[in-house]
Design an enzyme around this catalytic site. Sequence first.
Site, PDB file in Angstrom:
ATOM      1  N   ARG A 131       0.838  -1.067   0.297  1.00 25.52           N
ATOM      2  CA  ARG A 131      -0.024  -0.087  -0.393  1.00 25.52           C
ATOM      3  C   ARG A 131       1.128   1.600   0.284  1.00 25.52           C
ATOM      4  NH1 ARG A 131      -2.246   0.722   5.277  1.00 25.52           N
ATOM      5  NH2 ARG A 131      -1.236   3.092   5.497  1.00 25.52           N
ATOM      6  N   HIS A 192      -8.133   7.006   6.284  1.00 21.08           N
ATOM      7  CA  HIS A 192      -7.429   7.471   7.449  1.00 21.08           C
ATOM      8  C   HIS A 192      -7.618   8.599   7.936  1.00 21.08           C
ATOM      9  CE1 HIS A 192      -4.099   6.157  10.573  1.00 21.08           C
ATOM     10  NE2 HIS A 192      -4.095   7.722  10.171  1.00 21.08           N
ATOM     11  N   HIS A 194      -8.537  11.225  11.258  1.00 18.83           N
ATOM     12  CA  HIS A 194      -7.662  11.539  12.549  1.00 18.83           C
ATOM     13  C   HIS A 194      -9.410  12.360  13.246  1.00 18.83           C
ATOM     14  CE1 HIS A 194      -4.086  10.137  13.449  1.00 18.83           C
ATOM     15  NE2 HIS A 194      -3.619   9.782  12.195  1.00 18.83           N
ATOM     16  N   HIS A 286     -37.131  10.042  29.114  1.00 17.18           N
ATOM     17  CA  HIS A 286     -36.749   9.126  28.232  1.00 17.18           C
ATOM     18  C   HIS A 286     -37.632   7.909  28.546  1.00 17.18           C
ATOM     19  CE1 HIS A 286     -33.855  11.626  26.112  1.00 17.18           C
ATOM     20  NE2 HIS A 286     -34.665  12.552  27.129  1.00 17.18           N
TER      21      HIS A 286
HETATM   22  C1  HCA Z   1       1.444  10.028  10.489  1.00 16.47           C
HETATM   23  C2  HCA Z   1       1.116   8.711   9.238  1.00 16.47           C
HETATM   24  C3  HCA Z   1      -0.260   8.308   9.340  1.00 16.47           C
HETATM   25  C4  HCA Z   1      -0.202   7.344   8.284  1.00 16.47           C
HETATM   26  C5  HCA Z   1      -1.764   6.737   7.766  1.00 16.47           C
HETATM   27  C6  HCA Z   1      -1.661   5.316   6.342  1.00 16.47           C
HETATM   28  C7  HCA Z   1      -1.677   9.296   8.794  1.00 16.47           C
HETATM   29  O1  HCA Z   1       1.335   9.148  11.660  1.00 16.47           O
HETATM   30  O2  HCA Z   1       1.867  10.646  10.486  1.00 16.47           O
HETATM   31  O3  HCA Z   1      -0.538   5.102   6.626  1.00 16.47           O
HETATM   32  O4  HCA Z   1      -2.789   5.507   5.747  1.00 16.47           O
HETATM   33  O5  HCA Z   1      -1.895   9.765   9.475  1.00 16.47           O
HETATM   34  O6  HCA Z   1      -1.193  10.586   7.749  1.00 16.47           O
HETATM   35  O7  HCA Z   1      -0.760   7.544  10.252  1.00 16.47           O
HETATM   36 CU    CU Z   2      -2.785   8.451  10.918  1.00 15.78          CU
END
Ligand code: HCA
Ligand code: CU
Length: 459
Positions: A131, A192, A194, A286
């Site tokens: 990947r 991915h 956050h 409720h």
């Molecule tokens: C980081 C890397 C990562 C990678 C995510 C992934 C991010 O710690 O900066 O490999 O898909 O958030 O970009 O966790």
């Molecule tokens: Cu990350």
Amino acid sequence: MARTLILDSTLREGEQTPGVSFSVDEKLEIARRLDDAKIDMIEAGHPAVSQDVAEAVKRIAAERLSADVLAHSRALISDVNCAIKCDVPRIAIFIGVTERKLNSMKMNEEKAIDAAVKCVQYAKDHGMKVRFTAEDGTRADYNFVVRICSATIDAGADRISVPDTVGSMMPSDMKEIFSKLSKDLNADLDAHCHNDMGMAVANALAAVEGGASAVHTTVNGLGERAGITPLEPFAVALKVLHGMDTVDLGKLPELSMLVEKYSGIPIAPTQPIVGENAFSHKGGVHAAAVIFDPQTYEAFPPNIVGRQREIVISKYSGKVAVEDRLKRLGVALTEDQLLTVLSEIKERLEIRSFRDVDILELAEKATGKKLEVQVPKKIEALVMVKCESNVYTTSVARRILWIKGVDRVLEISGDFDIEVLIDVDSISQMNEVLEQIRVIKGVAETNTRVVLKKFNNGS
Ligand code: HCA
Ligand code: CU
């Protein structure tokens, strides 16, 4: 909608949570349990970080789990070599792609493409599935993201991750960027997300709508800063909103508790799915409606993850909730008696949640007779806890307070650091509480005294 794959990164991203360090054995146990819950991919660690991370990745790969196990790696041949030594079938190679990050690495776009392509080729030559991650891709120049990802696809990458590295996206933008990427890239896409603004679950769902075929999660949402998409609500959302089966939902509460124990990061009572209060109802309005029809105040039933609904009895309760609780305890009161119990409940502000024994005591008072009910004899105990010297006592104390059966926690001076008052129904429950205290990270020693008699001064 095609079934979304779930990649769990508790062991990699999750271990980047401040304060978290799993032992190799803990990682193995978590990996087995993730596999048991039918996770599709397990990101087991970044082997170049340290010897123990490499050892964990190697041992997890050697388990031959059903899940695809992968190692994380910077776009450096030395990192790829560390992963090769772990015999992992898959690798994720990442490089920062924003102008800011390129500048900080003293790289330009062409050099970054070159480094990424070389590493992808090298990993492919060593028989790994690859990947490529365009780190911080959602904030980078879109054309460059497509260019670098396409180059790695040509070099053999079969999956591409475009992470929202700082959690700055919102769902509508996320859906749009993934729709575009699905058209512009000839590979499967990973999201991915956050959680810096609390949108990690929503953004992951939006990415799926846009065309992402895999989503990264961690158990309890662990990860850098505010973490990433938590596995539990995400998997439940796929089921409830899209009718999609992914992981074994019934395994989530236990998995969550295991990771809570090994990470030392407590689950908040309000955390969706796995938090203590996730299926509790308190307000009188409720509770009454839920007793009549649970769907009135529930988006999905607690048994979707093997949990149970709870109706809390407190000053917020109304007649229906109290009557229902008493009925379940086998007690029927007249209207007047019930109202007496209810008004006492509303006055006894020192009791925040009434337990069965408290309610029965009020019912006895209201009826003026001893009720023929089997009330379990309570067991009270004092547990003295000594903490390891390098831990923050308050954080251990706070974790203990969240254990069911713990009544009060005091930080004290002297031989021990913490005193815990336990109030439970049976010896086996007491042992369970003790066990839960002992396994908390930072607890060095416990010493338990069971209360035999209690003397009050009557105040
Ligand atoms: C980081 C890397 C990562 C990678 C995510 C992934 C991010 O710690 O900066 O490999 O898909 O958030 O970009 O966790
Ligand atoms: Cu990350």
